[in-house]
Scaffold this active site. Sequence first.
Site, PDB file in Angstrom:
ATOM      1  N   SER A  27     -18.196  25.542  94.430  1.00  0.00           N
ATOM      2  CA  SER A  27     -18.321  24.366  95.295  1.00  0.00           C
ATOM      3  C   SER A  27     -18.496  23.093  94.479  1.00  0.00           C
ATOM      4  O   SER A  27     -19.210  23.066  93.493  1.00  0.00           O
ATOM      5  CB  SER A  27     -19.503  24.551  96.214  1.00  0.00           C
ATOM      6  OG  SER A  27     -19.807  23.330  96.826  1.00  0.00           O
ATOM      7  N   LYS A  28     -17.818  22.052  94.954  1.00  0.00           N
ATOM      8  CA  LYS A  28     -17.864  20.792  94.217  1.00  0.00           C
ATOM      9  C   LYS A  28     -19.017  19.917  94.662  1.00  0.00           C
ATOM     10  O   LYS A  28     -19.335  18.950  94.011  1.00  0.00           O
ATOM     11  CB  LYS A  28     -16.549  20.039  94.394  1.00  0.00           C
ATOM     12  CG  LYS A  28     -15.570  20.308  93.271  1.00  0.00           C
ATOM     13  CD  LYS A  28     -14.695  19.092  93.057  1.00  0.00           C
ATOM     14  CE  LYS A  28     -13.763  19.299  91.895  1.00  0.00           C
ATOM     15  NZ  LYS A  28     -12.377  19.229  92.272  1.00  0.00           N
ATOM     16  N   ARG A  29     -19.598  20.246  95.799  1.00  0.00           N
ATOM     17  CA  ARG A  29     -20.683  19.396  96.265  1.00  0.00           C
ATOM     18  C   ARG A  29     -21.766  19.366  95.203  1.00  0.00           C
ATOM     19  O   ARG A  29     -22.261  20.407  94.771  1.00  0.00           O
ATOM     20  CB  ARG A  29     -21.231  19.896  97.601  1.00  0.00           C
ATOM     21  CG  ARG A  29     -20.375  19.428  98.774  1.00  0.00           C
ATOM     22  CD  ARG A  29     -20.868  19.990 100.067  1.00  0.00           C
ATOM     23  NE  ARG A  29     -20.824  21.451 100.008  1.00  0.00           N
ATOM     24  CZ  ARG A  29     -21.729  22.248 100.562  1.00  0.00           C
ATOM     25  NH1 ARG A  29     -22.747  21.717 101.213  1.00  0.00           N
ATOM     26  NH2 ARG A  29     -21.619  23.558 100.488  1.00  0.00           N
TER      27      ARG A  29
END
Length: 504
Positions: A269-271
């Site tokens: 995940s890039k969050r």
Amino acid sequence: MTDTTSQIRVRFAPSPTGYVHIGSLRTALFEFLFARKNNGKLVLRIEDTDRTRLVEGAVDNLLKVMKQLGIEFDEGFYLDENNQVKERGELAPYLQSQRLPLYQKHALELISKGHAYYCFCSEERLEEVRKEQVALKKPPMYDRKCRNLTKEQIEEEMAKIREQGRNPVVRFAIPLEGQTVIHDLIYGDITYENKILDDHVLLKSDGFPTYHLAVVIDDHFMQISHIIRGEEWMPSTPKHVLLYQAFNWQIPLMAHIPLIVNPDKTKLSKRQGDVAVEDFLNKGYLKEALVNFVAFLGWNPKTEQEIFSMQDLISQFDLAKINKAAAIFDTNKLDWMNGLYIRSRTDRELTDLLIPYWQKSGVDTQKFKRGFLEAITVLEKERLKKLSEIGERTKYFFALPEYDASLLVWKKADATDAKNKLSMLTDLLSGFSENKFIKAELEKEIKDFIANNNFDNGSVLWPMRAALTGMQASPPPFDVAAVLALGYGKDEVIKRLQTGMDKL
Ligand code: GLU
């Protein structure tokens, strides 16, 4: 491999984007371990050529995080004893934006050798070309319009573009035929057809190099022996190999390390909150646990051992034991490992680590006796997965939470019964002196009381525990009562039992 241990030089080359991605930590850690294991040098080079992504203070933050985790750099940037960012090393500067003349000179050299060319195309034209290719379902690539201009045409275009206040870019003239092979220490030989490679930009119109040009020039001049980086950079590598060949430079050895993925195999995940190392540290993952866990993202000692100190990692790290398969980022495993490291701390050390987290949750820890805090630590130590859980898990020791009367009623009893039991307990405990309020004594007395009256354990212990904590789950009532008495005296225990009674 021949014995070149004295010349091993690796580099960590982050772009200063403001926080440290867990994947960057993994790359830096592997480079650090490899350098230390082989008596090599680790260089920190900052790749700041993408001017749109610069973040103020990013280098400072990066160095602080790395230092906290025990990763130090031999050349490039470091923190001095006053935590100021300093630069060291004979091959300075290590900041790409301070090396522009070097890149510009080499771009011109490639032009003169016929390996690169000026491109005068406007953004609008490039966009049109791209759209046409997409419509024809072709991979978007520069159509090489400027690749074969004559000397006169170049002069003409140059004059035109300058008049418009623009500058040309410099593009790499990728060989039109043939193949480029990457010899990767982990993935083996990987062959790319040159015809699928784009004539990519080397030097932008603002005089800044692209990543491809800068990384090759810097790795060469910084005498890097091994390039270790994430597999996501693999598609760039054939372009780099071709550049080394165009310059006639020796290609460093390369090791691409596997992608890190979520348990469902999607890209990690890039969050930011899910991947920033700073956030893991803030949540109360111990630095040793984080390093140990991250070391296993793609590397495996091929033994049963799972718990590794930094020293163990250094002595056992081996590029040959890096896997090709994507590394799964399993938070449950991280929690489990963190729990082990938490339990390996002494009660005293753990209390010191927990104090800031209590403070964050609003507890004025100064107001409490050290022994009280340590007793709470002991109760939670076995269960705690991360330090940040401590506030919520132990809030009832600092103030009785609001709770509903129904919490006091054991599943096989009713409110009247609960009230009776609390009343009898209050009478019993009121008769005890302060020094009887220790776990073993309370447990013995209350169990005798239950047995003598032929009560069900739950009918007494459930309302007692609920009244003392106001929580659905907590450690057993004897432990809680003893710790409450240690912190506030036995009156607090009696008072909470009475509060429970009053609710029913
Ligand atoms: N600047 C690149 C990054 O941000 C470096 C990639 C490489 O190691 O070549 O990760």
